[in-house]
Design a protein around this motif. Structure first.
Motif, PDB file in Angstrom:
ATOM      1  N   SER A  33       8.102  -3.361   2.452  1.00  0.00           N
ATOM      2  CA  SER A  33       8.691  -2.657   1.310  1.00  0.00           C
ATOM      3  C   SER A  33      10.152  -2.318   1.566  1.00  0.00           C
ATOM      4  CB  SER A  33       7.924  -1.358   1.035  1.00  0.00           C
ATOM      5  OG  SER A  33       6.597  -1.628   0.680  1.00  0.00           O
ATOM      6  N   SER A  34      10.964  -2.478   0.547  1.00  0.00           N
ATOM      7  CA  SER A  34      12.380  -2.141   0.661  1.00  0.00           C
ATOM      8  C   SER A  34      12.867  -1.545  -0.656  1.00  0.00           C
ATOM      9  CB  SER A  34      13.216  -3.376   1.009  1.00  0.00           C
ATOM     10  OG  SER A  34      13.288  -4.254  -0.095  1.00  0.00           O
ATOM     11  N   PRO A  35      13.904  -0.731  -0.616  1.00  0.00           N
ATOM     12  CA  PRO A  35      14.440  -0.146  -1.847  1.00  0.00           C
ATOM     13  C   PRO A  35      14.916  -1.194  -2.846  1.00  0.00           C
ATOM     14  CG  PRO A  35      15.175   1.115   0.041  1.00  0.00           C
ATOM     15  CD  PRO A  35      14.508  -0.111   0.592  1.00  0.00           C
ATOM     16  N   ILE A  36      15.550  -2.259  -2.364  1.00  0.00           N
ATOM     17  CA  ILE A  36      16.096  -3.243  -3.309  1.00  0.00           C
ATOM     18  C   ILE A  36      14.991  -3.986  -4.038  1.00  0.00           C
ATOM     19  CG2 ILE A  36      16.348  -5.307  -1.828  1.00  0.00           C
ATOM     20  CD1 ILE A  36      19.107  -3.869  -4.091  1.00  0.00           C
ATOM     21  N   GLN A  37      13.900  -4.316  -3.313  1.00  0.00           N
ATOM     22  CA  GLN A  37      12.775  -4.982  -3.974  1.00  0.00           C
ATOM     23  C   GLN A  37      12.094  -4.029  -4.953  1.00  0.00           C
ATOM     24  OE1 GLN A  37      11.757  -8.213  -3.444  1.00  0.00           O
ATOM     25  NE2 GLN A  37      12.358  -8.784  -1.395  1.00  0.00           N
ATOM     26  N   THR A  38      12.022  -2.762  -4.567  1.00  0.00           N
ATOM     27  CA  THR A  38      11.419  -1.760  -5.442  1.00  0.00           C
ATOM     28  C   THR A  38      12.272  -1.561  -6.688  1.00  0.00           C
ATOM     29  OG1 THR A  38      10.426  -0.705  -3.510  1.00  0.00           O
ATOM     30  CG2 THR A  38      10.538   0.599  -5.526  1.00  0.00           C
ATOM     31  N   TRP A  39      13.586  -1.621  -6.518  1.00  0.00           N
ATOM     32  CA  TRP A  39      14.478  -1.550  -7.685  1.00  0.00           C
ATOM     33  C   TRP A  39      14.193  -2.683  -8.671  1.00  0.00           C
ATOM     34  CZ3 TRP A  39      18.263  -5.348  -8.722  1.00  0.00           C
ATOM     35  CH2 TRP A  39      19.028  -5.100  -9.871  1.00  0.00           C
ATOM     36  N   GLU A  60       0.817  -1.215   0.000  1.00  0.00           N
ATOM     37  CA  GLU A  60       0.000   0.000   0.000  1.00  0.00           C
ATOM     38  C   GLU A  60       0.850   1.265   0.000  1.00  0.00           C
ATOM     39  OE1 GLU A  60      -2.974   0.101   2.993  1.00  0.00           O
ATOM     40  OE2 GLU A  60      -3.975  -1.736   2.322  1.00  0.00           O
ATOM     41  N   ASP A  61       2.057   1.181   0.551  1.00  0.00           N
ATOM     42  CA  ASP A  61       2.925   2.371   0.568  1.00  0.00           C
ATOM     43  C   ASP A  61       3.595   2.626  -0.775  1.00  0.00           C
ATOM     44  OD1 ASP A  61       4.877   0.412   0.458  1.00  0.00           O
ATOM     45  OD2 ASP A  61       5.776   0.879   2.401  1.00  0.00           O
ATOM     46  N   GLY A  62       3.343   1.746  -1.752  1.00  0.00           N
ATOM     47  CA  GLY A  62       3.901   1.906  -3.091  1.00  0.00           C
ATOM     48  C   GLY A  62       5.194   1.159  -3.321  1.00  0.00           C
ATOM     49  N   HIS A  89       0.754   5.628 -14.630  1.00  0.00           N
ATOM     50  CA  HIS A  89       0.318   4.270 -14.280  1.00  0.00           C
ATOM     51  C   HIS A  89       0.369   4.109 -12.762  1.00  0.00           C
ATOM     52  CE1 HIS A  89       0.153  -0.091 -13.935  1.00  0.00           C
ATOM     53  NE2 HIS A  89      -0.342  -0.086 -15.167  1.00  0.00           N
ATOM     54  N   PRO A  90      -0.637   3.450 -12.167  1.00  0.00           N
ATOM     55  CA  PRO A  90      -0.669   3.303 -10.702  1.00  0.00           C
ATOM     56  C   PRO A  90       0.590   2.695 -10.099  1.00  0.00           C
ATOM     57  CG  PRO A  90      -2.766   2.654 -11.656  1.00  0.00           C
ATOM     58  CD  PRO A  90      -1.843   2.892 -12.809  1.00  0.00           C
ATOM     59  N   ILE A  91       1.215   1.756 -10.789  1.00  0.00           N
ATOM     60  CA  ILE A  91       2.442   1.158 -10.259  1.00  0.00           C
ATOM     61  C   ILE A  91       3.552   2.201 -10.205  1.00  0.00           C
ATOM     62  CG2 ILE A  91       4.316  -0.457 -10.799  1.00  0.00           C
ATOM     63  CD1 ILE A  91       2.211  -2.477 -11.632  1.00  0.00           C
ATOM     64  N   ILE A  92       3.678   2.995 -11.264  1.00  0.00           N
ATOM     65  CA  ILE A  92       4.686   4.051 -11.292  1.00  0.00           C
ATOM     66  C   ILE A  92       4.419   5.064 -10.182  1.00  0.00           C
ATOM     67  CG2 ILE A  92       5.650   5.969 -12.627  1.00  0.00           C
ATOM     68  CD1 ILE A  92       6.431   3.352 -13.849  1.00  0.00           C
ATOM     69  N   GLN A  93       3.183   5.486 -10.071  1.00  0.00           N
ATOM     70  CA  GLN A  93       2.838   6.480  -9.056  1.00  0.00           C
ATOM     71  C   GLN A  93       3.088   5.940  -7.648  1.00  0.00           C
ATOM     72  OE1 GLN A  93       1.879   9.836  -9.414  1.00  0.00           O
ATOM     73  NE2 GLN A  93       2.731   9.349 -11.438  1.00  0.00           N
ATOM     74  N   GLY A  94       2.838   4.651  -7.455  1.00  0.00           N
ATOM     75  CA  GLY A  94       3.116   4.044  -6.155  1.00  0.00           C
ATOM     76  C   GLY A  94       4.594   4.055  -5.822  1.00  0.00           C
ATOM     77  N   ILE A  95       5.428   3.731  -6.802  1.00  0.00           N
ATOM     78  CA  ILE A  95       6.871   3.746  -6.577  1.00  0.00           C
ATOM     79  C   ILE A  95       7.347   5.164  -6.237  1.00  0.00           C
ATOM     80  CG2 ILE A  95       9.132   3.434  -7.680  1.00  0.00           C
ATOM     81  CD1 ILE A  95       7.889   1.126  -9.276  1.00  0.00           C
ATOM     82  N   LEU A  96       6.837   6.139  -6.960  1.00  0.00           N
ATOM     83  CA  LEU A  96       7.219   7.522  -6.675  1.00  0.00           C
ATOM     84  C   LEU A  96       6.790   7.919  -5.266  1.00  0.00           C
ATOM     85  CD1 LEU A  96       6.363   9.284 -10.064  1.00  0.00           C
ATOM     86  CD2 LEU A  96       8.553   8.345  -9.307  1.00  0.00           C
ATOM     87  N   ARG A  97       5.618   7.464  -4.863  1.00  0.00           N
ATOM     88  CA  ARG A  97       5.138   7.774  -3.510  1.00  0.00           C
ATOM     89  C   ARG A  97       6.041   7.141  -2.455  1.00  0.00           C
ATOM     90  NH1 ARG A  97       0.628   5.800  -4.227  1.00  0.00           N
ATOM     91  NH2 ARG A  97       0.634   3.904  -2.947  1.00  0.00           N
ATOM     92  N   TYR A  98       6.443   5.909  -2.699  1.00  0.00           N
ATOM     93  CA  TYR A  98       7.333   5.222  -1.754  1.00  0.00           C
ATOM     94  C   TYR A  98       8.696   5.904  -1.687  1.00  0.00           C
ATOM     95  CZ  TYR A  98      10.556   1.706   0.066  1.00  0.00           C
ATOM     96  OH  TYR A  98      11.541   1.059   0.781  1.00  0.00           O
ATOM     97  N   LEU A  99       9.285   6.202  -2.823  1.00  0.00           N
ATOM     98  CA  LEU A  99      10.615   6.811  -2.842  1.00  0.00           C
ATOM     99  C   LEU A  99      10.591   8.224  -2.269  1.00  0.00           C
ATOM    100  CD1 LEU A  99      11.967   5.600  -6.304  1.00  0.00           C
ATOM    101  CD2 LEU A  99      12.476   4.659  -4.038  1.00  0.00           C
TER     102      LEU A  99
END
Length: 308
Positions: A61-67, A44-46, A83-93
Motif C-alpha cells: 500500500s502507498s499513498p499515491i496508489q490510494t490517491w 487488508e490495511d485499507g 462503504h467498505p472501500i471508503i472505510q478502508g482508505i480512512l483506516r489506512y490514512l
C-alpha cells in the motif's frame, strides 16, 4: 472521432476495472461493478497497490496508489461514507503508515523492489510533498465525521497545505497543482469555507492553471505537457470560462488525433523494465481513451453516441 474503435480497444485490452469504468460512464453500467473491480487492488490495511497506478507495480500500500483509488471514487460519485472501500482508505490514512505528521509520502521504499517508472523511485527527501497529500486531505474532510479525530487532523493539514501552496506559488509541478485543485473542489463540494480563504484560493488557482497550461499546441502531439483537462473536468468548474477557448481546442485535438486502433499517443516511457512497461502502456491507453471521451462528452458541442 470514432467511438466504436475506441470501445473495441477498451473491451479487448483494458483491465476489468477500466472496462467497468467505461460501462459506468458511457453504457449505464453500475457503480457497484466499478467498486467490485476497484476492491481487488485494496490491501487488508485499507491502502491500495498492485499497479492501480500503472507506473508502479508495488504490491504494498502507498499513498499515491490510494490517491488513484480516491480519483475513481470521485469519478463514479460514490457518497456513502460507510462503504467498505471508503472505510478502508480512512483506516489506512489514519494508521500513520507512510506519513510524517504533515504529509503522506510521495514514494515509499519498497517501490524500488518492483517494476516502476523512474519518477516512482524512492527518494528519502520528498521533492513534491503535497502530491498526493493535498488531495488526500480533501478526501478526509469529505468522508470523515466532524467528531472523528481524523477530521481534526485533516483540518490542521488543510491549513498547513494552503500556507505551503502560497509560499511556493506558482508551482512548476503539474501533479502538485492538480492536487491543490482537487483540495479546492473537495472543500467547495463539502461547503467547508471556514478553514482557509476560499476566494483567495480560487484566485490563486486560476492563476496557477493559466501558468501551467501549455499553449503551444504543437507540443501536444509529442511531448508530456500540461493541458487544461488536467484541472477542468466539467463546464460548471469555476476555472472553465477563462479557459473556454483552449477547452474547445482540446475537443478538436481529441477528435483529430485518434490513432487507427482507437487510442491516443502516450507521451512518456519507462527507462527500465521494458516488458512491464509494454503492459502498463496498454493500460494507460485504455485510461486515456476513457478520459478523452469523458472530456469530449462534457465540453464538445456535438453529441456522443457510443454505439455509432
Amino acid at each position: 472521432m470514432n467511438y466504436q474503435i475506441a470501445r473495441n480497444f477498451v473491451y479487448r485490452n483494458a483491465r476489468p476495472l477500466d472496462i467497468a469504468r467505461w460501462k459506468f460512464l458511457f453504457e449505464n453500467g453500475s457503480q457497484e461493478d466499478v467498486l467490485k473491480a476497484l476492491a481487488e487492488y485494496q490491501n487488508e490495511d485499507g491502502g491500495f497497490a498492485h499497479a492501480l497506478e500503472p507506473d508502479s507495480w508495488n504490491p504494498n500500500s502507498s499513498p499515491i496508489q490510494t490517491w488513484v483509488a480516491t480519483e475513481i471514487i470521485s469519478e463514479i460519485k460514490l457518497k456513502n461514507k460507510n462503504h467498505p472501500i471508503i472505510q478502508g482508505i480512512l483506516r489506512y490514512l489514519g494508521s500513520g503508515d507512510n506519513f510524517d505528521g504533515h504529509t503522506w509520502f510521495n514514494t515509499i521504499t519498497s517501490n524500488n523492489d518492483y517494476p516502476h517508472a523512474a519518477w516512482w523511485d524512492y527518494q528519502p527527501t520528498q521533492s513534491v510533498p503535497y502530491n498526493p497529500t493535498a488531495s488526500l486531505i480533501g478526501f478526509l474532510l469529505t468522508f470523515t465525521e466532524v467528531s472523528d479525530p481524523l477530521y481534526s487532523l485533516a483540518c490542521r493539514l488543510a491549513k498547513e497545505a494552503y500556507l505551503y501552496f502560497k509560499q511556493i506559488f506558482p508551482t512548476d509541478s503539474m501533479s502538485t497543482a492538480t492536487c491543490f485543485v482537487n483540495l479546492y473542489e473537495y472543500l467547495k463540494e463539502a461547503a467547508i469555507r471556514d478553514l482557509i480563504d476560499m476566494q483567495e484560493f480560487c484566485s490563486l488557482l486560476q492563476q496557477q492553471i493559466t501558468y501551467m497550461i501549455e499553449y503551444d499546441t504543437e507540443k501536444w502531439k509529442t511531448e508530456y505537457i500540461c493541458k487544461q483537462s488536467q484541472f477542468i473536468k466539467t463546464k460548471s468548474s469555476e476555472f472553465y470560462m477563462m479557459n473556454k477557448d483552449i477547452c474547445e481546442f482540446e475537443c478538436e485535438f481529441i477528435s483529430n488525433n485518434q490513432n487507427s486502433d482507437g487510442t491516443w499517443n502516450i507521451n512518456w516511457t519507462w527507462d527500465r523494465y521494458p516488458e512491464e512497461w509494454h503492459i502498463s502502456k496498454n493500460w494507460w491507453k485504455s485510461d486515456w481513451i476513457i478520459k478523452n471521451i469523458k472530456f469530449y462528452q462534457e465540453f464538445c458541442s456535438d453529441s456522443i453516441n457510443i454505439h455509432e
